[in-house]
Design a protein around this motif. Sequence first.
Motif, short mmCIF file in Angstrom:
data_model
loop_
_atom_site.label_atom_id
_atom_site.label_comp_id
_atom_site.label_asym_id
_atom_site.label_seq_id
_atom_site.Cartn_x
_atom_site.Cartn_y
_atom_site.Cartn_z
N LEU A 1 14.64 40.97 12.77
CA LEU A 1 15.39 41.33 13.98
C LEU A 1 16.27 40.18 14.44
O LEU A 1 17.34 40.40 15.01
CB LEU A 1 14.39 41.69 15.07
CG LEU A 1 14.78 42.71 16.10
CD1 LEU A 1 15.26 43.98 15.43
CD2 LEU A 1 13.62 43.00 17.03
N ASP A 2 15.81 38.96 14.19
CA ASP A 2 16.58 37.79 14.62
C ASP A 2 16.04 36.57 13.89
O ASP A 2 14.87 36.52 13.51
CB ASP A 2 16.45 37.60 16.14
CG ASP A 2 17.53 36.69 16.73
OD1 ASP A 2 18.48 36.34 15.99
OD2 ASP A 2 17.42 36.35 17.92
N VAL A 3 16.90 35.60 13.69
CA VAL A 3 16.51 34.32 13.10
C VAL A 3 17.06 33.23 13.99
O VAL A 3 18.26 33.20 14.25
CB VAL A 3 17.09 34.16 11.67
CG1 VAL A 3 16.67 32.81 11.09
CG2 VAL A 3 16.63 35.31 10.77
N TYR A 4 16.19 32.36 14.46
CA TYR A 4 16.63 31.26 15.32
C TYR A 4 16.32 29.94 14.62
O TYR A 4 15.15 29.61 14.38
CB TYR A 4 15.93 31.31 16.68
CG TYR A 4 16.37 30.20 17.61
CD1 TYR A 4 17.54 30.32 18.34
CD2 TYR A 4 15.63 29.02 17.72
CE1 TYR A 4 17.97 29.30 19.18
CE2 TYR A 4 16.05 28.00 18.56
CZ TYR A 4 17.22 28.15 19.28
OH TYR A 4 17.65 27.14 20.09
N CYS B 1 12.87 27.26 11.27
CA CYS B 1 13.38 28.38 12.06
C CYS B 1 12.23 29.28 12.52
O CYS B 1 11.10 29.16 12.05
CB CYS B 1 14.40 29.20 11.27
SG CYS B 1 13.70 30.21 9.95
N ALA B 2 12.55 30.15 13.45
CA ALA B 2 11.63 31.21 13.86
C ALA B 2 12.31 32.54 13.54
O ALA B 2 13.53 32.67 13.71
CB ALA B 2 11.31 31.11 15.35
N MET C 1 11.95 36.93 13.82
CA MET C 1 11.27 38.04 14.48
C MET C 1 11.17 39.20 13.50
O MET C 1 12.18 39.70 13.00
CB MET C 1 12.02 38.46 15.73
CG MET C 1 11.21 39.41 16.59
SD MET C 1 11.80 39.42 18.29
CE MET C 1 10.39 40.16 19.10
N ALA D 1 9.51 42.91 13.34
CA ALA D 1 8.97 43.89 14.30
C ALA D 1 8.81 43.16 15.63
O ALA D 1 9.76 42.55 16.10
CB ALA D 1 7.69 44.51 13.78
N SER D 2 7.62 43.16 16.22
CA SER D 2 7.48 42.48 17.51
C SER D 2 6.81 41.12 17.38
O SER D 2 6.44 40.51 18.38
CB SER D 2 6.68 43.36 18.47
OG SER D 2 5.42 43.65 17.92
N VAL E 1 6.74 37.08 16.13
CA VAL E 1 7.58 35.93 15.81
C VAL E 1 6.80 35.02 14.85
O VAL E 1 5.64 34.69 15.10
CB VAL E 1 7.96 35.15 17.08
CG1 VAL E 1 8.69 33.87 16.73
CG2 VAL E 1 8.83 36.03 17.97
N VAL F 1 7.00 31.38 12.80
CA VAL F 1 7.68 30.09 12.68
C VAL F 1 7.61 29.66 11.22
O VAL F 1 6.53 29.62 10.62
CB VAL F 1 7.03 29.03 13.60
CG1 VAL F 1 7.74 27.68 13.42
CG2 VAL F 1 7.10 29.47 15.05
#
Lengths: 100, 270
Positions: free
Chosen positions: A12-15, A21-22, A24, A26-27, A29, A31
């Motif tokens: 869903l997202d990559v930070y 990085c972390a 996401m 599904a729901s 997270v 690391v």
Amino acid sequence: MSGARVRRGDLLDVYADGDACAVMVASTVVVLSPLATAVLELLPAGAPWAPVSEVVAGLVERFGAPGDASPHDATLGVLRDLAVQGVVDLDGVTAEPTPA
Amino acid sequence: MSAAADALVLHGLGAAQPLRVTGSGADAALPAVLRAWDRCLHPAATAPVVELEPLEVLLGSDDEVAAARARGAVAGTDLAGLMHDLSPAVTLRLLEARAGQLVLLHAAALADPTTRRTAVLVAPSGTGKTTLSRTLGRRLGYVTDETAGVDVDGVLAAYPKPLSVIPRPGEPVKDQVSASELGLGVAPDRPTLAVVVFLERADDGPEEPEVVVEPTLTALASLAGQTSYLTRVPRPLHRVADLLEATGGLRRVRYRESASLEPLLAGWLA
């Protein structure tokens, strides 16, 4: 094992923060370590399946060969861990390492 | 059924939930709802409002309750039980209304009434958010004890719902008590996020609170489990990370007594 292939999971997202990085999934997270982050960088979003051998080569190029295992086995270990968490999809690989 | 009942609208998280109080017990239920939810009867001055479909709230006989539940109402045969059920029902509807728009954290939030700087105090259910709100909210503005909704600019949409208070030890149904009745301060308009705190209360915790700033990556993992509908927010990790970076990172606080946090909050919110 020559047909083993891998692709990025449905993230869903990559930070990114530095070389880690972390993500996401599904729901949840997750690391990722710098090594796992490098795996993700080798598997761009939306890219088709890649041979596992390409990921092995990419990691060896970046980090060097592991001292205590074959690069292929070490990479498969990382990919299996990431697949369990949904970070990557793995195909053509047994779920667990084959007993020696 | 009085006209006033039809006009009853609860506001929270920038959404409006109309209530229709019905049933043979409506004359008792309506004033109880108005009293407990008094802080939610008016919209925040500047918040955008999402209007929800009316929710029926029925107090009545077994037969009335069965029929009302079949049509989707929150219904009960006793007032305490009805009020207990109403709170999560309203919360769920407000959360769904703002899903994807706000970062929704399971948190209490308290604001300095002058500076509007607001502390979001994240903690899992049953670990002290309400107690903290009751203790520290006498000197600060009570924004919520349930869900802190933060917009992209770091402004909170207040949800000053009634607090769930155990009337007597061992009592299964908590009373729903207005923040006004508990003497809590009124939330300022546009409460603004100043600090995000992850609470770790323990009976053997330190007398003086211990504060550790958590790195952003692990903070994202810590907070994800204490959110609602985060997957609906565009680029959710970036959105939460931006909030954390703007406020100096997630503070993980170990403590024993909620009152010991007062000096910390005073410093952060000044």
